[in-house]
Scaffold this active site. Structure first.
Site, PDB file in Angstrom:
ATOM      1  N   GLY A  36      -6.022   4.121  -8.753  1.00 24.92           N
ATOM      2  CA  GLY A  36      -6.178   5.746  -8.794  1.00 24.92           C
ATOM      3  C   GLY A  36      -5.320   6.127  -7.628  1.00 24.92           C
ATOM      4  O   GLY A  36      -5.446   7.506  -7.543  1.00 24.92           O
ATOM      5  N   SER A  40       1.412   3.498 -10.225  1.00 24.50           N
ATOM      6  CA  SER A  40       2.137   3.381 -11.463  1.00 24.50           C
ATOM      7  C   SER A  40       2.817   4.650 -11.767  1.00 24.50           C
ATOM      8  O   SER A  40       3.929   4.644 -12.266  1.00 24.50           O
ATOM      9  CB  SER A  40       1.209   3.146 -12.679  1.00 24.50           C
ATOM     10  OG  SER A  40       0.769   1.707 -12.520  1.00 24.50           O
ATOM     11  N   SER A 107      -2.623  -5.448  -5.258  1.00 21.51           N
ATOM     12  CA  SER A 107      -2.343  -6.491  -4.323  1.00 21.51           C
ATOM     13  C   SER A 107      -2.842  -6.203  -2.784  1.00 21.51           C
ATOM     14  O   SER A 107      -2.403  -5.944  -1.769  1.00 21.51           O
ATOM     15  CB  SER A 107      -0.660  -6.455  -4.007  1.00 21.51           C
ATOM     16  OG  SER A 107      -0.266  -5.413  -3.915  1.00 21.51           O
TER      17      SER A 107
END
Length: 198
Positions: A36, A40, A107
């Site tokens: 969030g 992306s 990650s």
């Protein structure tokens, strides 16, 4: 068991040849941050800006990779490590092909991110910390994952039931709660220009 009879086959066309053809260098932009935080969205916005400049780039999105290459992996600590290892190896191939690869992955563990960095030559891996407070990420909750994690429907969820280890020395910090996506993307484009990648 590791195979001892496998030998790396050198290519006739080198990374440097491809970079000359493309008229820009290649590298990995490793976006790390909470779910969030905007990783992306930001990676895809930067990718579009690079495309419009005639620069060869590609986004390796975390969810998309888990639909194919890494669909056999869970979200356990061991599988998360393997997920990152595989993506690092794929990103390395993209860099070798002369492209700028953008990898938006949570990650969460420093050790895994540091391991990926060792795969690359100096100046070919840049860790971008997409920083955003947990409460803002949870308020956005674009995939409804925080809600499910709070209900116990998702286990080992980063920020709730599993830790996120912030980068200690990222190459760039983008605070998406303070900047628009457009401002954030321009900051990354400027960074690439400063590093003489593009």
């Amino acid at each position: 068991m590791k195979q001892s009879h496998i030998i790396w086959h050198p290519a006739l066309v080198t990374k440097q040849d491809r970079q000359r053809l493309n008229q820009h260098k290649s590298c990995t932009l490793w976006f790390t941050g909470l779910s969030g935080s905007g990783k992306s969205t930001l990676a895809n916005t930067v990718d579009k800006k690079l495309f419009e400049k005639g620069i060869r780039s590609y986004v390796l999105d975390g969810d998309n990779i888990r639909h194919g290459l890494n669909k056999d992996l869970s979200f356990s600590k061991e599988d998360r490590k393997e997920n990152i290892r595989r993506i690092g190896e794929v990103a390395k191939l993209f860099v070798d092909s002369g492209q700028i690869v953008l990898t938006p992955f949570i990650s969460p563990f420093r050790k895994d991110r540091d391991m990926v960095k060792t795969l690359f030559s100096k100046g070919e891996f840049f860790e971008i910390y997409v920083k955003c407070p947990l409460n803002v990420c949870e308020f956005r909750d674009p995939k409804g994952l925080y809600s499910k994690a709070r209900k116990g429907e998702i286990h080992e969820f980063t920020g709730i039931s599993s830790p996120y280890e912030e980068p200690l020395n990222p190459d760039l910090i983008i605070e998406t709660n303070l900047l628009t996506i457009e401002e954030s993307a321009e900051k990354i484009i400027s960074f690439l220009q400063e590093k003489e990648i593009i």
